[in-house]
Design a protein around this motif. Structure first.
Motif, PDB file in Angstrom:
ATOM      1  N   ARG A 185       0.813  -1.216   0.000  1.00 28.84           N
ATOM      2  CA  ARG A 185       0.000   0.000   0.000  1.00 28.84           C
ATOM      3  C   ARG A 185       0.848   1.266   0.000  1.00 28.84           C
ATOM      4  N   VAL A 186       2.109   1.157  -0.395  1.00 29.65           N
ATOM      5  CA  VAL A 186       3.001   2.320  -0.451  1.00 29.65           C
ATOM      6  C   VAL A 186       3.533   2.452  -1.872  1.00 29.65           C
ATOM      7  N   ARG A 187       3.516   3.677  -2.402  1.00 27.18           N
ATOM      8  CA  ARG A 187       3.949   3.939  -3.774  1.00 27.18           C
ATOM      9  C   ARG A 187       4.924   5.122  -3.810  1.00 27.18           C
ATOM     10  N   LEU A 188       5.846   5.082  -4.756  1.00 28.41           N
ATOM     11  CA  LEU A 188       6.672   6.248  -5.062  1.00 28.41           C
ATOM     12  C   LEU A 188       6.263   6.749  -6.436  1.00 28.41           C
ATOM     13  N   PHE A 189       5.688   7.961  -6.473  1.00 26.16           N
ATOM     14  CA  PHE A 189       5.311   8.612  -7.721  1.00 26.16           C
ATOM     15  C   PHE A 189       6.347   9.693  -8.035  1.00 26.16           C
ATOM     16  N   SER A 190       6.792   9.727  -9.282  1.00 24.36           N
ATOM     17  CA  SER A 190       7.854  10.669  -9.646  1.00 24.36           C
ATOM     18  C   SER A 190       7.528  11.403 -10.935  1.00 24.36           C
ATOM     19  N   ALA A 191       8.024  12.645 -10.998  1.00 18.87           N
ATOM     20  CA  ALA A 191       8.102  13.370 -12.257  1.00 18.87           C
ATOM     21  C   ALA A 191       9.505  13.162 -12.785  1.00 18.87           C
ATOM     22  N   VAL A 192       9.621  12.650 -14.009  1.00 18.13           N
ATOM     23  CA  VAL A 192      10.926  12.287 -14.555  1.00 18.13           C
ATOM     24  C   VAL A 192      11.175  13.085 -15.824  1.00 18.13           C
ATOM     25  N   SER A 193      12.376  13.637 -15.917  1.00 24.21           N
ATOM     26  CA  SER A 193      12.799  14.370 -17.105  1.00 24.21           C
ATOM     27  C   SER A 193      14.117  13.763 -17.576  1.00 24.21           C
ATOM     28  N   GLY A 194      14.064  13.005 -18.661  1.00 21.60           N
ATOM     29  CA  GLY A 194      15.258  12.293 -19.103  1.00 21.60           C
ATOM     30  C   GLY A 194      15.719  11.329 -18.022  1.00 21.60           C
ATOM     31  N   PRO A 195      16.995  11.397 -17.627  1.00 22.52           N
ATOM     32  CA  PRO A 195      17.474  10.503 -16.563  1.00 22.52           C
ATOM     33  C   PRO A 195      17.224  11.029 -15.158  1.00 22.52           C
ATOM     34  N   GLU A 196      16.685  12.255 -15.054  1.00 20.21           N
ATOM     35  CA  GLU A 196      16.561  12.914 -13.753  1.00 20.21           C
ATOM     36  C   GLU A 196      15.164  12.759 -13.151  1.00 20.21           C
ATOM     37  N   VAL A 197      15.123  12.547 -11.844  1.00 17.29           N
ATOM     38  CA  VAL A 197      13.870  12.648 -11.102  1.00 17.29           C
ATOM     39  C   VAL A 197      13.706  14.109 -10.698  1.00 17.29           C
ATOM     40  N   ALA A 198      12.645  14.729 -11.184  1.00 18.50           N
ATOM     41  CA  ALA A 198      12.441  16.157 -10.957  1.00 18.50           C
ATOM     42  C   ALA A 198      11.696  16.432  -9.651  1.00 18.50           C
ATOM     43  N   ALA A 199      10.876  15.500  -9.228  1.00 18.82           N
ATOM     44  CA  ALA A 199      10.147  15.605  -7.961  1.00 18.82           C
ATOM     45  C   ALA A 199       9.602  14.226  -7.643  1.00 18.82           C
ATOM     46  N   GLY A 200       9.318  14.006  -6.371  1.00 21.92           N
ATOM     47  CA  GLY A 200       8.793  12.706  -5.995  1.00 21.92           C
ATOM     48  C   GLY A 200       7.885  12.792  -4.786  1.00 21.92           C
ATOM     49  N   SER A 201       7.059  11.762  -4.624  1.00 22.61           N
ATOM     50  CA  SER A 201       6.123  11.707  -3.506  1.00 22.61           C
ATOM     51  C   SER A 201       5.923  10.248  -3.111  1.00 22.61           C
ATOM     52  N   VAL A 202       6.341   9.906  -1.899  1.00 21.02           N
ATOM     53  CA  VAL A 202       6.063   8.576  -1.354  1.00 21.02           C
ATOM     54  C   VAL A 202       4.676   8.643  -0.732  1.00 21.02           C
ATOM     55  N   CYS A 203       3.752   7.841  -1.275  1.00 21.73           N
ATOM     56  CA  CYS A 203       2.345   7.930  -0.897  1.00 21.73           C
ATOM     57  C   CYS A 203       1.865   6.656  -0.224  1.00 21.73           C
TER      58      CYS A 203
END
Length: 282
Positions: A185-203
């Protein structure tokens, strides 16, 4: 019982009978982390308490449909514990039962629920204009929205820097989050730009909501509003998976500091409604 919070959200709307915090998986996770945990059950209801520095703590419980008899039994079972703080699911606030067990009201924990239902335009229409503008900017930036725990190693360095800079008590180590993300019941959602993680949220995925718990923006992508993008797409994910809300976690509308004021402004921009969990102590 029909008790309304701000913006007309009722107890029935956001009472989460299957909140992650009372889940058996979380209990086993805490024990693996070396936390002393107690779990009490009464029929379908259950209450999970963890040992803290100054006593015992229950977070957003009990689980199960509210019932006065079940609450009496749960409170009787934990009567031997000292220094108990209960953050209650709203439907479980039964002042007479709690008072009889020696508990007194101690305020409310505020959270912010954002309605995740509707089309993109309906979601955007509920936001403040400045937030709506940032989300549109982020959508034009070409970010990919990825749900992948394997991206933790790229998320955690800038998350850790942000937590240290803010002197946040909510800091979590990479090892802790890696083990947490093993739970279903735990997820990591990310905004990804090329090889970079631009932002993330562990939900944390609850019964009626997806709760954004550990979040951060890569400073290199702050101008592109990467976290706004993550929250917007998480709302879409939540609705697709039968959840009603994105829970943006704690909100302090007292605005006790400039930092708190800015965090509140960011969260409130998504058009959420403030809701409160009653707190009782003994």
């Amino acid at each position: 019982m029909r008790v309304e919070n701000r913006a007309g959200i009722t107890v029935e709307d956001f009472h989460d009978y299957r909140d992650f915090h009372q889940d058996g998986e979380r209990m086993r996770f805490l024990r693996r982390q070396g936390v002393d945990v107690r779990r009490f059950a009464a029929g379908d209801a259950a209450m999970l308490l963890e040992k803290a520095e100054d006593g015992w703590f229950m977070w957003k419980g009990p689980s199960g449909v509210p019932d006065a008899g079940a609450l009496r039994r749960l409170l009787a079972d934990c009567a031997s514990l000292t220094g108990v703080t209960l953050v209650l699911q709203p439907g479980w606030e039964m002042p007479d039962v709690l008072a009889a067990a020696g508990f007194r009201a101690a305020g409310r924990f505020g959270t912010l629920l954002v309605d995740a239902r509707g089309s993109d335009e309906e979601l955007l229409a509920r936001m403040r204009p400045s937030t709506r503008s940032r989300v549109r900017r982020a959508l034009r930036s070409g970010f990919a929205f990825i749900e992948d725990p394997g991206l933790l190693g790229r998320f955690h360095p800038f998350y850790a820097d942000a937590m240290r800079t803010a002197d946040s008590p909510d800091f979590a180590s990479e090892e802790y989050l890696r083990e947490l993300l093993e739970l279903p019941r735990v997820r990591l959602f990310s905004a990804v730009s090329g090889p970079e993680v631009a932002a993330g949220s562990v939900c944390l995925v609850n019964g009626t909501s997806v709760e954004a718990r550990y979040v951060a923006t890569n400073p290199e992508f702050r101008a592109q509003a990467a976290l706004n993008f993550v929250h917007f797409r998480t709302m879409k994910w939540a609705a697709e998976h039968g959840k009603r809300y994105l829970d943006l976690s704690g909100i302090d509308t007292d605005g006790t500091s400039e930092k708190t004021r800015l965090i509140n402004r960011f969260k409130l921009g998504f058009g959420g409604s403030e809701c409160g969990y009653p707190v009782y102590c003994r």
